[in-house]
Design an enzyme around this catalytic site. Structure first.
Site, PDB file in Angstrom:
ATOM      1  N   GLY A  10       0.813  -1.218   0.000  1.00 47.52           N
ATOM      2  CA  GLY A  10       0.000   0.000   0.000  1.00 47.52           C
ATOM      3  C   GLY A  10       0.847   1.269   0.000  1.00 47.52           C
ATOM      4  O   GLY A  10       2.086   1.220  -0.137  1.00 47.52           O
ATOM      5  N   ASN A  35      -6.272  -3.225  -1.878  1.00 48.77           N
ATOM      6  CA  ASN A  35      -6.197  -1.794  -2.207  1.00 48.77           C
ATOM      7  C   ASN A  35      -4.809  -1.431  -2.734  1.00 48.77           C
ATOM      8  O   ASN A  35      -4.294  -0.358  -2.454  1.00 48.77           O
ATOM      9  CB  ASN A  35      -6.540  -0.951  -0.968  1.00 48.77           C
ATOM     10  CG  ASN A  35      -6.842   0.489  -1.335  1.00 48.77           C
ATOM     11  OD1 ASN A  35      -7.436   0.764  -2.387  1.00 48.77           O
ATOM     12  ND2 ASN A  35      -6.417   1.429  -0.503  1.00 48.77           N
ATOM     13  N   SER A 128      -3.727   6.311  14.065  1.00 45.50           N
ATOM     14  CA  SER A 128      -4.127   7.517  13.341  1.00 45.50           C
ATOM     15  C   SER A 128      -4.501   8.626  14.311  1.00 45.50           C
ATOM     16  O   SER A 128      -5.030   8.361  15.398  1.00 45.50           O
ATOM     17  CB  SER A 128      -5.337   7.168  12.467  1.00 45.50           C
ATOM     18  OG  SER A 128      -5.941   8.328  11.963  1.00 45.50           O
ATOM     19  N   TYR A 153     -14.148   3.475  11.208  1.00 50.81           N
ATOM     20  CA  TYR A 153     -12.710   3.339  10.933  1.00 50.81           C
ATOM     21  C   TYR A 153     -11.895   3.820  12.136  1.00 50.81           C
ATOM     22  O   TYR A 153     -10.982   3.136  12.599  1.00 50.81           O
ATOM     23  CB  TYR A 153     -12.331   4.151   9.678  1.00 50.81           C
ATOM     24  CG  TYR A 153     -10.844   4.353   9.551  1.00 50.81           C
ATOM     25  CD1 TYR A 153     -10.022   3.308   9.170  1.00 50.81           C
ATOM     26  CD2 TYR A 153     -10.257   5.593   9.860  1.00 50.81           C
ATOM     27  CE1 TYR A 153      -8.651   3.480   9.090  1.00 50.81           C
ATOM     28  CE2 TYR A 153      -8.893   5.769   9.779  1.00 50.81           C
ATOM     29  CZ  TYR A 153      -8.087   4.710   9.394  1.00 50.81           C
ATOM     30  OH  TYR A 153      -6.731   4.875   9.335  1.00 50.81           O
ATOM     31  N   LYS A 157      -9.186   1.810  15.003  1.00 52.98           N
ATOM     32  CA  LYS A 157      -7.831   2.203  15.447  1.00 52.98           C
ATOM     33  C   LYS A 157      -7.802   2.330  16.957  1.00 52.98           C
ATOM     34  O   LYS A 157      -6.857   1.889  17.620  1.00 52.98           O
ATOM     35  CB  LYS A 157      -7.420   3.523  14.788  1.00 52.98           C
ATOM     36  CG  LYS A 157      -7.269   3.452  13.287  1.00 52.98           C
ATOM     37  CD  LYS A 157      -6.124   2.535  12.882  1.00 52.98           C
ATOM     38  CE  LYS A 157      -5.976   2.407  11.392  1.00 52.98           C
ATOM     39  NZ  LYS A 157      -5.066   1.332  10.973  1.00 52.98           N
ATOM     40  N   TYR A 181      -0.463   8.615  12.884  1.00 53.70           N
ATOM     41  CA  TYR A 181      -0.130   9.448  11.732  1.00 53.70           C
ATOM     42  C   TYR A 181      -1.117  10.604  11.644  1.00 53.70           C
ATOM     43  O   TYR A 181      -2.307  10.424  11.839  1.00 53.70           O
ATOM     44  CB  TYR A 181      -0.263   8.688  10.415  1.00 53.70           C
ATOM     45  CG  TYR A 181       0.366   7.333  10.303  1.00 53.70           C
ATOM     46  CD1 TYR A 181       1.467   6.942  11.062  1.00 53.70           C
ATOM     47  CD2 TYR A 181      -0.128   6.422   9.360  1.00 53.70           C
ATOM     48  CE1 TYR A 181       2.038   5.682  10.895  1.00 53.70           C
ATOM     49  CE2 TYR A 181       0.438   5.172   9.195  1.00 53.70           C
ATOM     50  CZ  TYR A 181       1.519   4.802   9.976  1.00 53.70           C
ATOM     51  OH  TYR A 181       2.069   3.563   9.795  1.00 53.70           O
ATOM     52  N   ARG A 235      -5.103  21.208   8.629  1.00 61.85           N
ATOM     53  CA  ARG A 235      -4.567  19.872   8.908  1.00 61.85           C
ATOM     54  C   ARG A 235      -3.045  19.911   8.958  1.00 61.85           C
ATOM     55  O   ARG A 235      -2.418  20.802   8.400  1.00 61.85           O
ATOM     56  CB  ARG A 235      -4.976  18.879   7.806  1.00 61.85           C
ATOM     57  CG  ARG A 235      -6.470  18.636   7.694  1.00 61.85           C
ATOM     58  CD  ARG A 235      -7.016  17.855   8.879  1.00 61.85           C
ATOM     59  NE  ARG A 235      -8.431  17.580   8.743  1.00 61.85           N
ATOM     60  CZ  ARG A 235      -9.398  18.425   9.145  1.00 61.85           C
ATOM     61  NH1 ARG A 235      -9.096  19.582   9.691  1.00 61.85           N
ATOM     62  NH2 ARG A 235     -10.663  18.075   8.997  1.00 61.85           N
TER      63      ARG A 235
END
Ligand code: NAD
Ligand code: WQD
Length: 345
Positions: A10, A35, A128, A153, A157, A181, A235
């Site tokens: 990925g 993916n 994340s 999602y 995590k 991350y 961000r």
């Protein structure tokens, strides 16, 4: 060392493979290609001159995962694992939560059990910034409150972090590093590997790069009435190569410590959507037409890291600028207008 990268074909895994190989490690990639594209293995070899060992396998499947550890044990046993494998599309996780819980949590549990069977006790996990949910305020430190995730999602995590914390506590010989991350973007400076989303991109950078190349007409900016300097969302964008290097540092850390430790991997700087549009225009020389659209459900106004713990304990910090992120994203996009697929695929 011989490092197993689950989900290593990925986006982030492939860049991490390059950095690990450059440091002299051996790399084994296990990926079910749900993916990703097999061409990435050739590209990693072109960049580094070394070919990772590749297994097409589902990490949630015990037999397949054991077979990988077993095959490696005969020649070069696995010393540590970096666990990237999982589904990551936020919107899809809202529509199909059971698939997200099943794949992300099952793959982690199967991996953990197999690591125990084969006596492998160093694990680095792709978490994340999304675990900070809606209650924490930027800049996030590793002590900021987690939970209150706005989608399944994010909950996967959050739950996996809890699972790994419990497992590390129960097995004192284990070393677990959780990496949170922020917003990984850009591509390898060679333009040979990069992010290759299927269909219409959900994330800002791949969307902008497809507008720049002419595959999409214009960008929709999701909201310009946030309490930020220009009203658009802020961000913490991090170049994927900086992020990949963070894994090499985390691996060194895991070799010297046991227990569980969590690190933010971000730049510590916030950029707005319009900052990114301008930076991309100047890196690509292309105009990025945009319209202001309503806010996207679940979006925060501002998210950025306090990355000081990673600097202090891992000796890691970001090196690349926003201009590098845009330049390398554009190089990847313009050299590979259809991603890893050839135009007739
Ligand atoms: P990606 O989709 O490009 O890579 C994940 C890889 O895992 C894919 O190649 C996919 O084929 C593989 N995979 C999925 N389920 C699998 C399974 N059961 N068995 C084997 N392989 C499987 O995603 P990425 O952007 O490289 O993200 C890597 C990890 O980092 C993911 O866990 C993701 O949730 C996490 N993360 C990503 C971001 C981001 O913005 N890209 C941010 C924070 C965290
Ligand atoms: C960035 C900014 C949007 C697209 C996501 C996941 C997060 C993590 C990283 C995995 C926001 C705006 C976007 C567009 C826009 N992934 N935007 N138009 O949402 O910060 O984080 O990826 O763990 O969990 O949620 O990233 O790139 O989608 O959005 O205006 O077409 O760009 O509103 O302000 P996000 P993003």
């Amino acid at each position: 060392m011989n490092i197993l990268l689950t989900g290593g074909a990925g986006y982030i895994g492939s860049h991490t493979a390059v950095e690990l190989l450059a440091k002299g490690h051996s790399v084994v990639i296990a990926d079910n290609l749900s993916n990703s594209h097999p061409a990435v293995i050739d590209r990693i070899e072109t960049i580094t001159g070394k070919r990772p060992l590749f297994f097409e396998a589902d990490i949630a499947d015990k037999k397949q995962t054991e077979a990988i550890f077993s095959a490696c044990a005969e020649h070069q046993p696995i010393d540590a694992v970096i666990h990237f494998a999982g589904y990551k599309a936020v919107g899809e996780s809202v529509a199909k939560p059971e698939i997200y819980y099943r794949n992300n949590i099952d793959s982690t549990l199967t991996l953990l059990e197999t690591m125990q069977t084969f006596g492998v006790n160093k694990l680095i996990f792709s978490s994340s910034a999304t675990v900070y949910g809606t209650e924490a305020e930027a800049p996030y430190t590793e002590q900021s409150p987690t939970g209150n995730c706005s989608n399944p999602y994010g909950w996967t995590k959050f739950m996996i972090e809890k699972i790994l914390g419990g497992v590390a506590l129960a097995h004192p010989e284990m070393s677990v590093v959780l990496l949170r991350y922020f917003n990984p973007v850009g591509a390898h400076e060679s333009g040979l590997i990069g992010e290759d989303p299927d269909g219409i991109p959900n994330n800002l950078f791949p969307y902008i790069s497809q507008v720049a190349i002419g595959r999409r007409e214009k960008l929709s900016v999701f909201g310009n009435d946030y309490p930020t300097p220009d009203g658009t969302g802020v961000r913490d964008y991090i170049h994927v190569t900086d992020l990949a290097k963070g894994h090499v540092c985390a691996l060194d850390y895991a070799c010297l410590h046991t227990g569980v430790e969590v690190f933010n991997l971000g730049s510590g700087k916030g950029s707005s959507v319009l900052d990114i549009v301008r930076a991309y225009e100047s890196a690509s020389g292309r105009k990025i037409p945009y319209v202001i659209a309503p806010r996207r459900a679940g979006d925060l106004a501002v998210s950025y890291a306090d990355p000081s713990k990673a600097k202090r304990l891992l000796g890691w910090q970001t090196e690349k600028s926003l201009s590098d992120m845009c330049k390398d994203s554009w190089k990847w996009q313009s050299q590979n207008p259809n991603g890893y697929r050839s135009s007739d695929e």
